[in-house]
Design a protein around this motif. Structure first.
Motif, mmCIF file in Angstrom:
data_model
loop_
_atom_site.group_PDB
_atom_site.id
_atom_site.type_symbol
_atom_site.label_atom_id
_atom_site.label_comp_id
_atom_site.label_asym_id
_atom_site.label_seq_id
_atom_site.Cartn_x
_atom_site.Cartn_y
_atom_site.Cartn_z
ATOM 1 N N GLY A 158 0.933 13.064 -5.011
ATOM 2 C CA GLY A 158 0.756 11.636 -5.321
ATOM 3 C C GLY A 158 -0.689 11.219 -5.489
ATOM 4 N N GLY A 159 -1.404 11.121 -4.368
ATOM 5 C CA GLY A 159 -2.791 10.677 -4.428
ATOM 6 C C GLY A 159 -3.676 11.681 -5.151
ATOM 7 N N TYR A 160 -3.371 12.964 -4.978
ATOM 8 C CA TYR A 160 -4.167 14.033 -5.595
ATOM 9 C C TYR A 160 -4.218 13.858 -7.117
ATOM 10 N N HIS A 165 -19.414 9.163 -7.802
ATOM 11 C CA HIS A 165 -18.588 9.774 -6.748
ATOM 12 C C HIS A 165 -17.174 10.076 -7.267
ATOM 13 N N TYR A 166 -16.394 10.746 -6.413
ATOM 14 C CA TYR A 166 -15.002 11.091 -6.760
ATOM 15 C C TYR A 166 -14.096 10.119 -6.018
ATOM 16 N N ILE A 167 -13.243 9.416 -6.753
ATOM 17 C CA ILE A 167 -12.469 8.314 -6.163
ATOM 18 C C ILE A 167 -11.613 8.767 -4.969
ATOM 19 N N GLY A 182 -6.800 6.661 -9.436
ATOM 20 C CA GLY A 182 -6.786 6.751 -7.972
ATOM 21 C C GLY A 182 -5.977 5.617 -7.370
ATOM 22 N N ASN A 183 -6.465 5.075 -6.240
ATOM 23 C CA ASN A 183 -5.672 4.015 -5.614
ATOM 24 C C ASN A 183 -5.854 2.663 -6.295
ATOM 25 N N GLY A 184 -6.455 2.678 -7.487
ATOM 26 C CA GLY A 184 -6.471 1.482 -8.331
ATOM 27 C C GLY A 184 -5.309 1.467 -9.311
ATOM 28 N N ALA A 210 -4.041 21.725 -5.526
ATOM 29 C CA ALA A 210 -5.230 21.540 -4.682
ATOM 30 C C ALA A 210 -5.556 22.821 -3.918
ATOM 31 N N HIS A 211 -6.785 22.884 -3.413
ATOM 32 C CA HIS A 211 -7.215 24.101 -2.729
ATOM 33 C C HIS A 211 -6.567 24.268 -1.371
ATOM 34 N N CYS A 212 -6.003 23.201 -0.850
ATOM 35 C CA CYS A 212 -5.389 23.274 0.472
ATOM 36 C C CYS A 212 -3.876 23.081 0.325
ATOM 37 N N GLY A 240 -7.922 15.147 -9.201
ATOM 38 C CA GLY A 240 -7.437 16.427 -8.708
ATOM 39 C C GLY A 240 -8.306 17.614 -9.088
ATOM 40 N N PHE A 241 -9.175 18.018 -8.142
ATOM 41 C CA PHE A 241 -9.904 19.286 -8.314
ATOM 42 C C PHE A 241 -8.955 20.387 -7.923
ATOM 43 N N GLY A 242 -8.426 21.125 -8.911
ATOM 44 C CA GLY A 242 -7.439 22.147 -8.593
ATOM 45 C C GLY A 242 -8.013 23.538 -8.669
ATOM 46 N N ALA A 283 0.879 -1.182 0.000
ATOM 47 C CA ALA A 283 0.000 0.000 0.000
ATOM 48 C C ALA A 283 0.911 1.226 0.000
ATOM 49 N N VAL A 284 0.715 2.104 -0.994
ATOM 50 C CA VAL A 284 1.623 3.243 -1.156
ATOM 51 C C VAL A 284 1.100 4.444 -0.385
ATOM 52 N N LYS A 285 2.023 5.185 0.203
ATOM 53 C CA LYS A 285 1.655 6.443 0.865
ATOM 54 C C LYS A 285 2.558 7.567 0.347
ATOM 55 N N SER A 286 1.936 8.650 -0.134
ATOM 56 C CA SER A 286 2.736 9.838 -0.481
ATOM 57 C C SER A 286 2.632 10.828 0.667
ATOM 58 N N GLY A 287 1.438 11.425 0.834
ATOM 59 C CA GLY A 287 1.277 12.398 1.909
ATOM 60 C C GLY A 287 0.370 11.935 3.030
ATOM 61 N N GLY A 288 -0.299 10.797 2.842
ATOM 62 C CA GLY A 288 -1.193 10.283 3.883
ATOM 63 C C GLY A 288 -2.469 11.092 4.045
ATOM 64 N N HIS A 289 -2.842 11.871 3.012
ATOM 65 C CA HIS A 289 -4.036 12.719 3.117
ATOM 66 C C HIS A 289 -5.329 11.989 2.761
ATOM 67 N N HIS A 290 -5.226 10.740 2.310
ATOM 68 C CA HIS A 290 -6.469 10.035 1.975
ATOM 69 C C HIS A 290 -7.350 10.024 3.219
ATOM 70 N N LEU A 291 -8.600 10.485 3.072
ATOM 71 C CA LEU A 291 -9.399 10.752 4.275
ATOM 72 C C LEU A 291 -9.916 9.486 4.946
ATOM 73 N N VAL A 338 3.843 2.172 -8.592
ATOM 74 C CA VAL A 338 4.266 3.196 -7.631
ATOM 75 C C VAL A 338 4.810 4.361 -8.436
ATOM 76 N N VAL A 339 4.243 5.532 -8.271
ATOM 77 C CA VAL A 339 4.763 6.696 -9.003
ATOM 78 C C VAL A 339 5.858 7.350 -8.168
ATOM 79 N N THR A 340 7.050 7.438 -8.742
ATOM 80 C CA THR A 340 8.149 8.071 -7.997
ATOM 81 C C THR A 340 8.410 9.499 -8.474
HETATM 82 C C1 FAD Z 1 -6.995 18.849 3.808
HETATM 83 C C2 FAD Z 1 -7.309 18.179 2.506
HETATM 84 C C3 FAD Z 1 -7.599 18.955 1.397
HETATM 85 C C4 FAD Z 1 -7.869 18.352 0.167
HETATM 86 N N1 FAD Z 1 -8.114 19.149 -0.918
HETATM 87 C C5 FAD Z 1 -8.329 18.576 -2.119
HETATM 88 C C6 FAD Z 1 -8.544 19.364 -3.283
HETATM 89 O O1 FAD Z 1 -8.527 20.598 -3.243
HETATM 90 N N2 FAD Z 1 -8.768 18.736 -4.445
HETATM 91 C C7 FAD Z 1 -8.764 17.371 -4.547
HETATM 92 O O2 FAD Z 1 -8.951 16.845 -5.638
HETATM 93 N N3 FAD Z 1 -8.560 16.594 -3.481
HETATM 94 C C8 FAD Z 1 -8.345 17.155 -2.270
HETATM 95 N N4 FAD Z 1 -8.139 16.357 -1.170
HETATM 96 C C9 FAD Z 1 -8.198 14.895 -1.334
HETATM 97 C C10 FAD Z 1 -6.859 14.367 -1.829
HETATM 98 O O3 FAD Z 1 -6.809 14.447 -3.225
HETATM 99 C C11 FAD Z 1 -6.695 12.910 -1.420
HETATM 100 O O4 FAD Z 1 -6.791 12.821 -0.026
HETATM 101 C C12 FAD Z 1 -5.382 12.301 -1.908
HETATM 102 O O5 FAD Z 1 -5.433 10.905 -1.695
HETATM 103 C C13 FAD Z 1 -4.201 12.858 -1.179
HETATM 104 O O6 FAD Z 1 -3.004 12.345 -1.710
HETATM 105 P P1 FAD Z 1 -1.904 11.645 -0.786
HETATM 106 O O7 FAD Z 1 -0.731 11.455 -1.656
HETATM 107 O O8 FAD Z 1 -1.703 12.349 0.480
HETATM 108 O O9 FAD Z 1 -2.621 10.251 -0.496
HETATM 109 P P2 FAD Z 1 -2.079 9.039 0.430
HETATM 110 O O10 FAD Z 1 -2.964 8.958 1.616
HETATM 111 O O11 FAD Z 1 -0.619 9.159 0.639
HETATM 112 O O12 FAD Z 1 -2.355 7.832 -0.518
HETATM 113 C C14 FAD Z 1 -3.665 7.413 -0.820
HETATM 114 C C15 FAD Z 1 -3.616 6.307 -1.845
HETATM 115 O O13 FAD Z 1 -3.264 6.848 -3.133
HETATM 116 C C16 FAD Z 1 -2.375 5.982 -3.809
HETATM 117 N N5 FAD Z 1 -1.068 6.643 -3.977
HETATM 118 C C17 FAD Z 1 -0.647 7.767 -3.348
HETATM 119 N N6 FAD Z 1 0.570 8.108 -3.797
HETATM 120 C C18 FAD Z 1 0.931 7.173 -4.706
HETATM 121 C C19 FAD Z 1 2.072 6.991 -5.519
HETATM 122 N N7 FAD Z 1 3.108 7.843 -5.490
HETATM 123 N N8 FAD Z 1 2.124 5.902 -6.337
HETATM 124 C C20 FAD Z 1 1.093 5.035 -6.395
HETATM 125 N N9 FAD Z 1 -0.028 5.169 -5.650
HETATM 126 C C21 FAD Z 1 -0.112 6.230 -4.817
HETATM 127 C C22 FAD Z 1 -2.216 4.749 -2.950
HETATM 128 O O14 FAD Z 1 -3.132 3.761 -3.367
HETATM 129 C C23 FAD Z 1 -2.557 5.270 -1.574
HETATM 130 O O15 FAD Z 1 -2.998 4.255 -0.709
HETATM 131 C C24 FAD Z 1 -7.868 16.935 0.066
HETATM 132 C C25 FAD Z 1 -7.582 16.151 1.187
HETATM 133 C C26 FAD Z 1 -7.307 16.762 2.402
HETATM 134 C C27 FAD Z 1 -7.009 15.911 3.589
#
Ligand code: FAD
Length: 481
Positions: free
Chosen positions: A160-162, A436-438, A214-216, A152-154, A167-169, A90-98, A220-222
């Motif tokens: 990564g995940g965005y 829905h939005y993935i 999305g997470n499908g 992103a707006h925040c 990505g709603f930018g 399971a990949v994590k870039s920023g851990g922002h997945h809600l 791994v994107v580096t």
């Molecule tokens: C405060 C906040 C504001 C947000 N604002 C917006 C916004 O304005 N617009 C919008 O569209 N979304 C927004 N989001 C949602 C955001 O797009 C997702 O939460 C996204 O998953 C965040 O990316 P991440 O890299 O932190 O995800 P992570 O939690 O790190 O990863 C989630 C999943 O994505 C996949 N993934 C992540 N990175 C990689 C990689 N490098 N290679 C392969 N797979 C990967 C994996 O399957 C992973 O399990 C927001 C979220 C938060 C918490």
């Protein structure tokens, strides 16, 4: 002797630094020396596990191991390690997945949090970014060269995940719909641990998936390679506050303006607590905020762009308005984090819907939102009209209006009520929802809900691609709890 809580604190503090290799003797030979391995036996495992998720609400899923790499070159070795151990990744870039997608039971969490490089090529107008680069960092690096990207707006949302999810930018409509449409290529590591470059001409099927799976995404994107656009001459923002029961009417007007094509303008509606509502009222009084942001060559151009909105009779019904004023991109992004009100801190959950009936859908949204627990809960409404979807992108669902429901709270005791409200509000919107939005979907809906984030054709194509590129299911893939 160092006590457990102090040790946890130190581990958390150190988690941000790069050179955290274990001593060679303690390290399995299969992992590179520059990677950090944390197993459940490690005293700081729980600290690391919690650090994989940005917000305060941590899922109780327990990975078999967490590996943090400090170089993209180490990812193939980590994939090989996972394969030898029979672990999913399971990949994590920023851990922002809600919903905390990077934490899976018994899988290896691959933490790319240190890969946050950015290299702008002003001559070609392109930029190479590491997956953990924040939206704000990208916007600042580009603005120094007079360039911009639909970040992103925040401020803290990483690429990564965005980008993978769509990505709603900022200025999304004017800038092509979704941020993933600006991806030109990526360096990836596939399920076999092979590093490869993906573009329109190199592995075009993976390039398609890169833009919206999305997470499908089966890789791994580096590093992402993105195109950019010129930084607008001015950015202006105005605010119009209406009673919550005006939400449907305001949405109808804004959807019409979006459909007519209001140039240079991002039309965003927010449903939120009335800042003037007495503290302690639960649920608090709520309002509807219309917030047009103009990205134009000059203040006059911004002013002219907004004329059809500012001159509309409905604007006279606003409780109050803040006329449009210049803002920086930085301020726009930082606006969504406010320590004083704990906005952007605490516990979060999300769900979202696309609809082709803006007025009815937003009316239903406002009604269900009036019962949402917690003061910081809010809804974001975006207008995408006409929807624009390229063929070469897995991002395949778009409709005139998108509605995100964000539950935001502090007290763990409220978790049950929040989860109930998210499910109830989803039921309230069923008749208006096209999908829905993935990146922001309630994963409790399981596979049908994940599937409803894609067009039927894109879902079939993605399922086939994942079966072909990741036949052993090495990647943990979609989260559906
Ligand atoms: C405060 C906040 C504001 C947000 N604002 C917006 C916004 O304005 N617009 C919008 O569209 N979304 C927004 N989001 C949602 C955001 O797009 C997702 O939460 C996204 O998953 C965040 O990316 P991440 O890299 O932190 O995800 P992570 O939690 O790190 O990863 C989630 C999943 O994505 C996949 N993934 C992540 N990175 C990689 C990689 N490098 N290679 C392969 N797979 C990967 C994996 O399957 C992973 O399990 C927001 C979220 C938060 C918490």
């Amino acid at each position: 002797m160092i006590d457990l809580s102090r040790r946890r604190f130190l581990s958390a503090a150190l988690a941000g630094s790069a050179g955290l290799a274990l001593p060679a003797a303690a390290r399995p030979e299969t992992l590179p020396a520059t990677a950090r391995l944390v197993t459940p036996a490690a005293p700081d495992y729980e600290t690391w596990r919690r650090a994989m998720v940005w917000q305060a609400r941590k899922p109780d899923r327990m990975p078999a191991a967490i590996v943090r790499v400090s170089r993209a070159e180490d990812v193939p070795d980590v994939m090989a390690h996972a394969r030898r151990r029979g672990l999913q990744v399971a990949v994590k870039s920023g851990g922002h997945h809600l919903w905390g997608a990077a934490l899976r039971d018994d899988a290896l969490t691959l933490d790319l949090g240190l890969l946050s490089d950015v290299k702008v090529d002003a001559r070609t107008g392109t930029v190479a970014v590491g997956p953990a680069l924040w939206s704000r960092e990208l916007a600042l690096a580009l603005s120094r060269e007079g360039l911009a990207f639909p970040v992103a707006h925040c401020a803290t949302v990483p690429m990564g995940g965005y980008l993978l999810g769509g990505g709603f930018g900022v200025n999304g409509d004017e800038w092509g719909g979704m941020a993933c449409f600006w991806i030109e290529g990526a360096d990836i590591v596939d399920a076999n641990g092979r590093a490869r470059h993906v573009s329109r001409t190199e592995d075009p099927d993976l390039f398609w998936a890169l833009r919206g799976a999305g997470n499908g995404f089966p890789g791994v994107v580096t590093r992402f390679f993105l195109r950019t656009g010129p930084l607008p001459g001015v950015i202006t923002e105005s605010v119009h506050v209406f009673p919550l029961d005006h939400a449907g009417e305001v949405a109808a007007l804004v959807a019409q303006l979006a459909s007519d094509g209001l140039p240079n303008t991002e039309l965003m509606m927010l449903l939120a607590a009335d800042p003037g509502a007495a503290a302690g009222t639960e649920p608090p009084e709520r309002i509807c905020v219309l917030r047009p942001v103009c990205f134009a060559a000059s203040t006059k151009e911004a002013h002219d762009s907004l004329a059809p909105l500012s001159g509309h009779p409905l604007m006279q019904e606003a409780l109050f308005s803040i006329p449009h004023r210049e803002v920086s991109m930085d301020r726009l992004q930082l606006g969504s984090i406010d320590y004083a009100t704990q906005f952007g801190y605490g516990r979060y959950l999300v769900d979202s819907d696309w609809s082709d009936a803006p007025e009815a859908a937003v009316r239903a949204l406002a009604q269900t939102f009036s019962a949402a627990p917690a003061r910081n809960s809010h809804c974001v409404v975006l207008f995408k009209n006409p929807p624009r979807l390229p063929e070469d992108a897995a991002c395949s669902l778009m409709a005139p209006v998108w509605m995100g429901r964000y539950a935001a709270w502090q007290d763990e005791a409220l978790d049950g009520r929040v989860l109930d409200w998210l499910a109830e509000s989803s039921r309230a919107l069923t008749d208006h929802s096209l999908g829905h939005y993935i990146n922001e979907v309630d994963v409790r809906g399981g596979k049908p809900r994940i599937q409803a984030c894609f067009s039927p054709r894109a879902w079939r194509r993605l399922s086939d691609l994942r079966a072909e590129r990741d036949p052993d299911g090495r990647f943990a893939g979609f989260l559906s709890a």
